[in-house]
Design a protein around this motif. Structure first.
Motif, PDB file in Angstrom:
ATOM      1  N   ASP A 128       0.825  -1.206   0.000  1.00  0.00           N
ATOM      2  CA  ASP A 128       0.000   0.000   0.000  1.00  0.00           C
ATOM      3  C   ASP A 128       0.863   1.261   0.000  1.00  0.00           C
ATOM      4  O   ASP A 128       0.521   2.259  -0.649  1.00  0.00           O
ATOM      5  CB  ASP A 128      -0.920   0.004   1.220  1.00  0.00           C
ATOM      6  CG  ASP A 128      -1.997  -1.066   1.139  1.00  0.00           C
ATOM      7  OD1 ASP A 128      -2.206  -1.623   0.032  1.00  0.00           O
ATOM      8  OD2 ASP A 128      -2.622  -1.354   2.177  1.00  0.00           O
ATOM      9  N   ALA A 129       1.977   1.215   0.727  1.00  0.00           N
ATOM     10  CA  ALA A 129       2.859   2.381   0.766  1.00  0.00           C
ATOM     11  C   ALA A 129       3.525   2.629  -0.583  1.00  0.00           C
ATOM     12  O   ALA A 129       3.799   3.780  -0.956  1.00  0.00           O
ATOM     13  CB  ALA A 129       3.928   2.188   1.842  1.00  0.00           C
ATOM     14  N   LEU A 130       3.774   1.567  -1.341  1.00  0.00           N
ATOM     15  CA  LEU A 130       4.460   1.689  -2.627  1.00  0.00           C
ATOM     16  C   LEU A 130       3.511   1.997  -3.787  1.00  0.00           C
ATOM     17  O   LEU A 130       3.907   2.622  -4.772  1.00  0.00           O
ATOM     18  CB  LEU A 130       5.222   0.394  -2.931  1.00  0.00           C
ATOM     19  CG  LEU A 130       6.398   0.072  -2.002  1.00  0.00           C
ATOM     20  CD1 LEU A 130       6.946  -1.309  -2.321  1.00  0.00           C
ATOM     21  CD2 LEU A 130       7.493   1.127  -2.120  1.00  0.00           C
ATOM     22  N   THR A 131       2.274   1.545  -3.678  1.00  0.00           N
ATOM     23  CA  THR A 131       1.348   1.689  -4.801  1.00  0.00           C
ATOM     24  C   THR A 131       0.326   2.794  -4.609  1.00  0.00           C
ATOM     25  O   THR A 131      -0.374   3.164  -5.569  1.00  0.00           O
ATOM     26  CB  THR A 131       0.601   0.368  -5.049  1.00  0.00           C
ATOM     27  OG1 THR A 131      -0.175   0.033  -3.880  1.00  0.00           O
ATOM     28  CG2 THR A 131       1.582  -0.766  -5.340  1.00  0.00           C
ATOM     29  N   GLY A 132       0.202   3.322  -3.394  1.00  0.00           N
ATOM     30  CA  GLY A 132      -0.766   4.381  -3.151  1.00  0.00           C
ATOM     31  C   GLY A 132      -0.370   5.682  -3.819  1.00  0.00           C
ATOM     32  O   GLY A 132       0.771   5.877  -4.258  1.00  0.00           O
ATOM     33  N   GLU A 133      -1.338   6.613  -3.890  1.00  0.00           N
ATOM     34  CA  GLU A 133      -1.058   7.908  -4.509  1.00  0.00           C
ATOM     35  C   GLU A 133       0.083   8.623  -3.808  1.00  0.00           C
ATOM     36  O   GLU A 133       0.914   9.265  -4.445  1.00  0.00           O
ATOM     37  CB  GLU A 133      -2.326   8.765  -4.491  1.00  0.00           C
ATOM     38  CG  GLU A 133      -2.179  10.089  -5.203  1.00  0.00           C
ATOM     39  CD  GLU A 133      -3.473  10.879  -5.214  1.00  0.00           C
ATOM     40  OE1 GLU A 133      -3.435  12.072  -5.559  1.00  0.00           O
ATOM     41  OE2 GLU A 133      -4.529  10.307  -4.881  1.00  0.00           O
ATOM     42  N   LYS A 134       0.128   8.500  -2.486  1.00  0.00           N
ATOM     43  CA  LYS A 134       1.237   9.036  -1.703  1.00  0.00           C
ATOM     44  C   LYS A 134       1.647   7.970  -0.696  1.00  0.00           C
ATOM     45  O   LYS A 134       0.797   7.263  -0.162  1.00  0.00           O
ATOM     46  CB  LYS A 134       0.836  10.322  -0.983  1.00  0.00           C
ATOM     47  CG  LYS A 134       0.527  11.468  -1.932  1.00  0.00           C
ATOM     48  CD  LYS A 134       0.170  12.729  -1.165  1.00  0.00           C
ATOM     49  CE  LYS A 134      -0.117  13.882  -2.135  1.00  0.00           C
ATOM     50  NZ  LYS A 134      -0.478  15.132  -1.409  1.00  0.00           N
ATOM     51  N   PRO A 135       2.954   7.837  -0.414  1.00  0.00           N
ATOM     52  CA  PRO A 135       3.424   6.742   0.452  1.00  0.00           C
ATOM     53  C   PRO A 135       2.825   6.763   1.845  1.00  0.00           C
ATOM     54  O   PRO A 135       2.686   5.721   2.471  1.00  0.00           O
ATOM     55  CB  PRO A 135       4.942   6.938   0.499  1.00  0.00           C
ATOM     56  CG  PRO A 135       5.269   8.014  -0.431  1.00  0.00           C
ATOM     57  CD  PRO A 135       4.036   8.650  -0.938  1.00  0.00           C
ATOM     58  N   TYR A 136       2.489   7.963   2.323  1.00  0.00           N
ATOM     59  CA  TYR A 136       1.973   8.044   3.693  1.00  0.00           C
ATOM     60  C   TYR A 136       0.449   7.902   3.760  1.00  0.00           C
ATOM     61  O   TYR A 136      -0.124   7.937   4.844  1.00  0.00           O
ATOM     62  CB  TYR A 136       2.405   9.367   4.347  1.00  0.00           C
ATOM     63  CG  TYR A 136       2.055  10.609   3.557  1.00  0.00           C
ATOM     64  CD1 TYR A 136       0.785  11.168   3.622  1.00  0.00           C
ATOM     65  CD2 TYR A 136       3.005  11.220   2.758  1.00  0.00           C
ATOM     66  CE1 TYR A 136       0.466  12.296   2.911  1.00  0.00           C
ATOM     67  CE2 TYR A 136       2.700  12.362   2.033  1.00  0.00           C
ATOM     68  CZ  TYR A 136       1.427  12.897   2.108  1.00  0.00           C
ATOM     69  OH  TYR A 136       1.116  14.018   1.384  1.00  0.00           O
ATOM     70  N   LEU A 137      -0.190   7.725   2.629  1.00  0.00           N
ATOM     71  CA  LEU A 137      -1.635   7.519   2.630  1.00  0.00           C
ATOM     72  C   LEU A 137      -1.948   6.041   2.795  1.00  0.00           C
ATOM     73  O   LEU A 137      -2.488   5.377   1.915  1.00  0.00           O
ATOM     74  CB  LEU A 137      -2.257   8.075   1.358  1.00  0.00           C
ATOM     75  CG  LEU A 137      -2.174   9.598   1.191  1.00  0.00           C
ATOM     76  CD1 LEU A 137      -2.826  10.028  -0.116  1.00  0.00           C
ATOM     77  CD2 LEU A 137      -2.847  10.299   2.374  1.00  0.00           C
ATOM     78  N   VAL A 138      -1.578   5.519   3.942  1.00  0.00           N
ATOM     79  CA  VAL A 138      -1.848   4.125   4.285  1.00  0.00           C
ATOM     80  C   VAL A 138      -2.803   4.106   5.466  1.00  0.00           C
ATOM     81  O   VAL A 138      -3.016   5.121   6.134  1.00  0.00           O
ATOM     82  CB  VAL A 138      -0.544   3.375   4.642  1.00  0.00           C
ATOM     83  CG1 VAL A 138       0.355   3.253   3.430  1.00  0.00           C
ATOM     84  CG2 VAL A 138       0.193   4.066   5.790  1.00  0.00           C
ATOM     85  N   ALA A 141      -4.466   2.152  11.039  1.00  0.00           N
ATOM     86  CA  ALA A 141      -4.951   1.071  11.907  1.00  0.00           C
ATOM     87  C   ALA A 141      -4.317  -0.258  11.551  1.00  0.00           C
ATOM     88  O   ALA A 141      -4.305  -1.180  12.371  1.00  0.00           O
ATOM     89  CB  ALA A 141      -6.467   0.963  11.813  1.00  0.00           C
ATOM     90  N   ALA A 142      -3.792  -0.362  10.317  1.00  0.00           N
ATOM     91  CA  ALA A 142      -3.161  -1.613   9.897  1.00  0.00           C
ATOM     92  C   ALA A 142      -1.705  -1.703  10.313  1.00  0.00           C
ATOM     93  O   ALA A 142      -1.120  -2.790  10.282  1.00  0.00           O
ATOM     94  CB  ALA A 142      -3.270  -1.759   8.375  1.00  0.00           C
ATOM     95  N   PHE A 143      -1.111  -0.577  10.705  1.00  0.00           N
ATOM     96  CA  PHE A 143       0.320  -0.603  11.014  1.00  0.00           C
ATOM     97  C   PHE A 143       0.678  -1.495  12.200  1.00  0.00           C
ATOM     98  O   PHE A 143       1.688  -2.220  12.143  1.00  0.00           O
ATOM     99  CB  PHE A 143       0.851   0.816  11.269  1.00  0.00           C
ATOM    100  CG  PHE A 143       2.297   0.822  11.659  1.00  0.00           C
ATOM    101  CD1 PHE A 143       3.289   0.575  10.718  1.00  0.00           C
ATOM    102  CD2 PHE A 143       2.673   1.040  12.980  1.00  0.00           C
ATOM    103  CE1 PHE A 143       4.626   0.557  11.082  1.00  0.00           C
ATOM    104  CE2 PHE A 143       4.007   1.020  13.353  1.00  0.00           C
ATOM    105  CZ  PHE A 143       4.986   0.776  12.396  1.00  0.00           C
ATOM    106  N   PRO A 144      -0.077  -1.495  13.309  1.00  0.00           N
ATOM    107  CA  PRO A 144       0.309  -2.366  14.436  1.00  0.00           C
ATOM    108  C   PRO A 144       0.465  -3.828  14.049  1.00  0.00           C
ATOM    109  O   PRO A 144       1.262  -4.555  14.653  1.00  0.00           O
ATOM    110  CB  PRO A 144      -0.833  -2.169  15.445  1.00  0.00           C
ATOM    111  CG  PRO A 144      -1.346  -0.804  15.141  1.00  0.00           C
ATOM    112  CD  PRO A 144      -1.236  -0.667  13.647  1.00  0.00           C
TER     113      PRO A 144
END
Length: 368
Positions: A128-138, A141-144
């Motif tokens: 998601d970080a690599l394919t999203g419009e911006k890397p930080y638009l993830v 809640a999924a990070f933990p």
């Protein structure tokens, strides 16, 4: 956590026992299904639905119908990944059956959980970080879920375990390492009771990585998943609380090997040292539950145990390669066997593990 003046925590050298257990496995949720499956020798590995699981395996040992929201409810489970759900559910089963008296002192009850984490969560988040419009638009809640200790932390939060909270990882030997870590915490006075065990999930990304991994020239086995947790505490405390002592932990030993041809020698040294430390002989062992890896490592394990007496029991062919949960299922199989065979009372059981990344381990129990 320091020991209090009234010495409520165990002192070094005191008897440490297993006084409860819970299991989630390809045989289903709960001890009864697990014990019945082992008793019948039923193979729980089954064909996978390629529409649900686009994996390079035709079969897998999945927990039947496991759905996180159906098992745990909707509250707090929106972002929960599979391994966390399995761990939380198994901890809950253990506490429901054995832990009512532990609730009176939650700060003295902790959790040592062995797990490899969720490679699915890590790779999904990275994608998601690599394919999203911006890397930080993830999804924050999924990070933990990308952190290896997420299942341990979430299990403790959901079930109000406020004592030591530890995550251990060691491949096929993970559960034995977790049990040893828990024993050290108890002897060091950091808790009065600990839940110790291991959990593993089946996922698309785990299956793809395992298929591509080096298996010593052997065909990869079907993968399994599940968890098994054990209540470890001082024997006197268990009896005072009315909990039956199921087994006494006599000790564990671990060694490393670099060359697979030396795995057997490393494990044999563990077993020799373990038996000597407990003051018993190889002929005294009544039950042996090896890891049962295929190929060279399995042959090395067999050679290391050639001089040890006792009936052999294998769970891996029935449940698949459960990786981090492998030895947890082996420990659970020991307790299930004891329930079926009263003649094992006061006899010894040996559980061994050999991991392809270079770790061997052995744990010795006296069954009650």
């Amino acid at each position: 956590m320091a020991a209090t003046a009234d010495q409520r925590f165990p002192e070094p050298g005191l008897e440490l026992v297993v006084s409860g257990w819970a299991v989630s496995s390809p045989f289903g949720l709960g001890r009864a299904g697990f014990a019945e499956g082992l008793r019948s020798g039923r193979r729980a590995v089954a064909p996978v639905d390629p529409a649900l699981w686009p994996v390079p395996y035709a079969e897998a040992g999945l927990i039947p119908g496991f759905d996180i929201r159906e098992v745990l409810g909707r509250k707090g489970t929106r972002s929960m990944d599979r391994v966390t759900g399995i761990a939380v559910a198994t901890v809950g089963m253990l506490l429901a059956d054995y832990g009512r008296s532990l609730a009176a002192d939650p700060e003295a009850t902790g959790l040592v959980l062995g797990t490899s984490g969720s490679v699915q969560s890590i790779m999904d988040f990275t994608r998601d970080a690599l394919t999203g419009e911006k890397p930080y638009l993830v999804d924050p809640a999924a990070f933990p879920n990308t952190v290896m200790n997420c299942p341990t932390g979430q299990s403790a939060i959901r079930h109000c375990l406020k004592g030591p909270n530890v995550t251990v990882s060691g491949g096929a030997a993970t559960a034995l390492l977790a049990l040893q870590y828990a024993a050290r915490l108890l002897r060091g006075g950091h808790a009065t009771a600990l839940l110790a065990g291991a959990a593993e999930e089946f996922s698309v990304q785990r299956a793809r990585l395992e298929r591509a991994a080096e298996h010593g020239g052997d065909e990869p086995e079907p993968l399994g998943e599940g968890a098994a947790l054990f209540l470890l505490e001082q024997g006197a405390a268990a009896r005072a609380a009315g909990r039956e002592v199921l087994a006494t932990v006599l000790g564990s030993r671990f060694r490393a090997f670099q060359d697979p041809d030396r795995a057997g020698a490393a494990l044999e040294r563990c077993v020799v040292d373990l038996l000597a430390g407990a003051g018993v002989l190889a002929d005294d062992v009544a039950l042996v539950v090896p890891g049962g890896s295929p190929g060279l490592l399995g042959k090395q394990e067999d050679a290391a145990l050639a001089g040890v007496a006792g009936v052999r029991r294998f769970v891996r062919p029935l449940l698949g390669d459960a990786t981090a949960a492998s030895a947890a299922f082996q420990l659970a199989a020991v307790l299930a066997e004891r329930e079926d065979r009263p003649e094992l009372a006061d006899r010894l059981a040996l559980v061994t593990a050999v991991d392809r990344d270079g770790t061997v381990g052995a744990t010795l129990l006296r069954l009650n």
